[in-house]
Motif scaffolding. Structure first.
Motif, PDB file in Angstrom:
ATOM      1  N   PHE A 171      11.111  32.226 -37.965  1.00 50.47           N
ATOM      2  CA  PHE A 171       9.669  31.956 -37.910  1.00 50.47           C
ATOM      3  C   PHE A 171       9.155  31.441 -39.253  1.00 50.47           C
ATOM      4  O   PHE A 171       8.199  30.650 -39.294  1.00 50.47           O
ATOM      5  N   LEU A 172       9.782  31.861 -40.351  1.00 52.53           N
ATOM      6  CA  LEU A 172       9.415  31.330 -41.664  1.00 52.53           C
ATOM      7  C   LEU A 172       9.685  29.827 -41.727  1.00 52.53           C
ATOM      8  O   LEU A 172       8.852  29.057 -42.230  1.00 52.53           O
ATOM      9  N   MET A 173      10.833  29.403 -41.192  1.00 50.86           N
ATOM     10  CA  MET A 173      11.166  27.980 -41.175  1.00 50.86           C
ATOM     11  C   MET A 173      10.169  27.190 -40.336  1.00 50.86           C
ATOM     12  O   MET A 173       9.775  26.078 -40.706  1.00 50.86           O
ATOM     13  N   LEU A 174       9.742  27.773 -39.206  1.00 50.68           N
ATOM     14  CA  LEU A 174       8.748  27.095 -38.369  1.00 50.68           C
ATOM     15  C   LEU A 174       7.420  26.940 -39.116  1.00 50.68           C
ATOM     16  O   LEU A 174       6.766  25.891 -39.023  1.00 50.68           O
ATOM     17  N   LEU A 179       2.274  29.023 -33.368  1.00 52.58           N
ATOM     18  CA  LEU A 179       3.439  28.213 -33.731  1.00 52.58           C
ATOM     19  C   LEU A 179       3.947  27.424 -32.521  1.00 52.58           C
ATOM     20  O   LEU A 179       4.266  26.238 -32.632  1.00 52.58           O
ATOM     21  N   LEU A 180       4.028  28.101 -31.390  1.00 59.39           N
ATOM     22  CA  LEU A 180       4.504  27.431 -30.175  1.00 59.39           C
ATOM     23  C   LEU A 180       3.541  26.318 -29.755  1.00 59.39           C
ATOM     24  O   LEU A 180       3.969  25.281 -29.251  1.00 59.39           O
ATOM     25  N   MET A 226      15.701  29.891 -28.857  1.00 62.15           N
ATOM     26  CA  MET A 226      15.836  30.833 -29.971  1.00 62.15           C
ATOM     27  C   MET A 226      14.810  31.952 -29.848  1.00 62.15           C
ATOM     28  O   MET A 226      15.120  33.124 -30.096  1.00 62.15           O
ATOM     29  N   PHE A 227      13.601  31.589 -29.449  1.00 62.93           N
ATOM     30  CA  PHE A 227      12.541  32.582 -29.289  1.00 62.93           C
ATOM     31  C   PHE A 227      12.914  33.583 -28.198  1.00 62.93           C
ATOM     32  O   PHE A 227      12.747  34.801 -28.370  1.00 62.93           O
ATOM     33  N   ILE A 228      13.426  33.094 -27.086  1.00 67.71           N
ATOM     34  CA  ILE A 228      13.845  33.973 -25.985  1.00 67.71           C
ATOM     35  C   ILE A 228      14.975  34.902 -26.424  1.00 67.71           C
ATOM     36  O   ILE A 228      14.998  36.090 -26.073  1.00 67.71           O
ATOM     37  N   LEU A 229      15.916  34.372 -27.201  1.00 65.28           N
ATOM     38  CA  LEU A 229      17.025  35.192 -27.708  1.00 65.28           C
ATOM     39  C   LEU A 229      16.519  36.315 -28.601  1.00 65.28           C
ATOM     40  O   LEU A 229      16.993  37.454 -28.527  1.00 65.28           O
ATOM     41  N   ILE A 230      15.545  36.002 -29.450  1.00 68.72           N
ATOM     42  CA  ILE A 230      14.983  37.011 -30.352  1.00 68.72           C
ATOM     43  C   ILE A 230      14.285  38.111 -29.558  1.00 68.72           C
ATOM     44  O   ILE A 230      14.486  39.299 -29.809  1.00 68.72           O
ATOM     45  N   VAL A 231      13.458  37.698 -28.579  1.00 67.31           N
ATOM     46  CA  VAL A 231      12.748  38.684 -27.756  1.00 67.31           C
ATOM     47  C   VAL A 231      13.739  39.552 -26.987  1.00 67.31           C
ATOM     48  O   VAL A 231      13.597  40.780 -26.924  1.00 67.31           O
TER      49      VAL A 231
END
Length: 213
Positions: free
Chosen positions: A107-110, A166-167, A184-189
């Motif tokens: 999320f920092l990179m985003l 962000l999204l 990636m977001f789904i994987l994190i959740v």
């Protein structure tokens, strides 16, 4: 959100109430100073975020913070510092996890990439500043895993507003980039859900209220 609407007394009161559950809530107090510094020096710029990220990451991975505390303990010989150091290496201590690091870096990179597309009004500036504060604290105390996780996790409450923003900021980007970010977001959740159900203490599911103890 009391901070966002400048109701600082209510903000301080909510911290005090939260401290009745866990004293780590006091880690929110420095945000007054941190946000003033961010505003004063206009630090929500891409190059500034990258610079602070690198500095905090280097400090956190070279045991500088731990060395400072060890030297302070020798000079002042206080029980508080000694307790803090022993707690960091106690049975409760855990090293900062890979998933925790990956999530923050992702999320920092985003934020760094899409900072110009985020609607940076006063409220969003506070939300972004709060999230970045948590990330920088996490990096700064990386060598003392339990403090990295506990102090920074307080600021992760900003996820609730920041992630949808962000999204929304990437909605007009290349569709393949969007697909990768969504995956990636789904994987994190998913990893967080698994972590909650797999918590070894067994105190997350089912949730126990105060009156259950």
């Amino acid at each position: 959100m009391y901070f966002c609407i400048k109701k600082y007394i209510l903000f301080l009161g909510s911290i005090f109430l939260a401290s009745l559950f866990h004293i780590v809530s006091y880690a929110f107090f420095p945000f007054f100073i941190i946000y003033w510094i961010i505003n004063k020096f206009n630090l929500l710029k891409r190059k500034n975020i990258i610079f602070i990220t690198l500095i905090t990451f280097i400090i956190g991975n070279t045991s500088i913070i731990k060395t400072i505390f060890l030297n302070l303990n020798k000079v002042f010989d206080t029980g508080v510092i000694s307790y803090g150091l022993s707690y960091a290496s106690s049975k409760y201590a855990e090293q900062a996890s890979f998933m925790g690091l990956f999530e923050r870096v992702f999320f920092l990179m985003l934020i760094i990439i899409f900072i110009d597309k985020l609607k940076v009004d006063e409220k969003n500036k506070i939300i972004i500043s709060m999230y970045l504060t948590g990330v920088f604290i996490y990096f700064l105390f990386f060598d003392m895993g339990i403090y990295a996780r506990r102090f920074s996790s307080l600021y992760k409450i900003s996820d609730i507003i920041l992630i949808p923003n962000l999204l929304n900021a990437i909605k007009d980007e290349n569709k393949y980039l969007r697909i990768i970010i969504y995956i990636m977001f789904i994987l994190i959740v998913t990893s967080r859900v698994i972590a909650v159900f797999g918590n070894p203490s067994g105190n997350y599911i089912p949730y126990n209220f105060l009156w259950n103890y």
